[in-house]
Design a protein around this motif. Structure first.
Motif: not given
Length: 168
Positions: A14-36
């Motif tokens: 569950x921790x690993x799933x949460x970390x994955x979700x957090x990294x996806x979430x953070x990546x979408x914010x940090x690289x907003x335009x590419x993922x947009x």
């Protein structure tokens, strides 16, 4: 069977799933335009097969693209928060009686419900099938979403296994 080890395994997954979700979430914010751009191209269907009969489903509105993208980002953030809260409750109850530990897994279940909604329903059902993302050779996340969904299935099954009381 070592009950603590199995409980720890469930907690770590569950921790690993949460970390994955957090990294996806953070990546979408940090690289907003590419993922947009990914969301933009999927919803506008501009890289699907030329002349396909499904183009009436496309959304050209950048406002719709932005709302959809922010909805996705927020859902991914909530997914990771639910998983982390679940980890906290599971760790807090790791030595508790089986019934109490089983109850502590509720946030993990909610996390995986949302995970299935994001990656299977959102990307596979809506993105790939409704918006024909599978037709795009450039903006196609179907295989990745299926891989993530397959991992979530395994993690959710492991989490759902009932825990017994600790050996006296």
């Amino acid at each position: 069977m070592n009950t603590i080890a199995l409980r720890l395994l469930k907690t770590v997954t569950l921790l690993l799933a949460g970390l994955f979700g957090f990294f996806v979430f953070a990546g979408n914010l940090m690289d907003y335009n590419s993922n947009y751009e990914f969301v933009h191209h999927v919803l506008s269907m501009d890289t699907t097969f030329e002349g396909n009969s499904l183009m009436w489903r496309a959304f050209e509105s950048t406002t719709v693209h932005t709302i959809a993208y922010w909805g996705l980002i927020i859902a991914e953030g909530i997914f990771s928060v639910l998983a982390f809260i679940g980890v906290y409750h599971m760790l807090k109850n790791i030595k508790a009686p089986g019934r109490k530990f089983n109850q502590s897994k509720a946030f993990g279940y909610y996390a995986f419900i949302l995970g299935f909604a994001i990656w299977f329903f959102g990307f596979v059902v809506i993105g790939s099938e409704w918006f024909a993302m599978w037709q795009s050779q450039i903006w196609n996340g179907k295989e990745t979403a299926m891989d993530i969904t397959s991992v979530w299935i395994g993690f959710a099954i492991l989490l759902a296994l009932k825990d017994e009381d600790l050996d006296a």
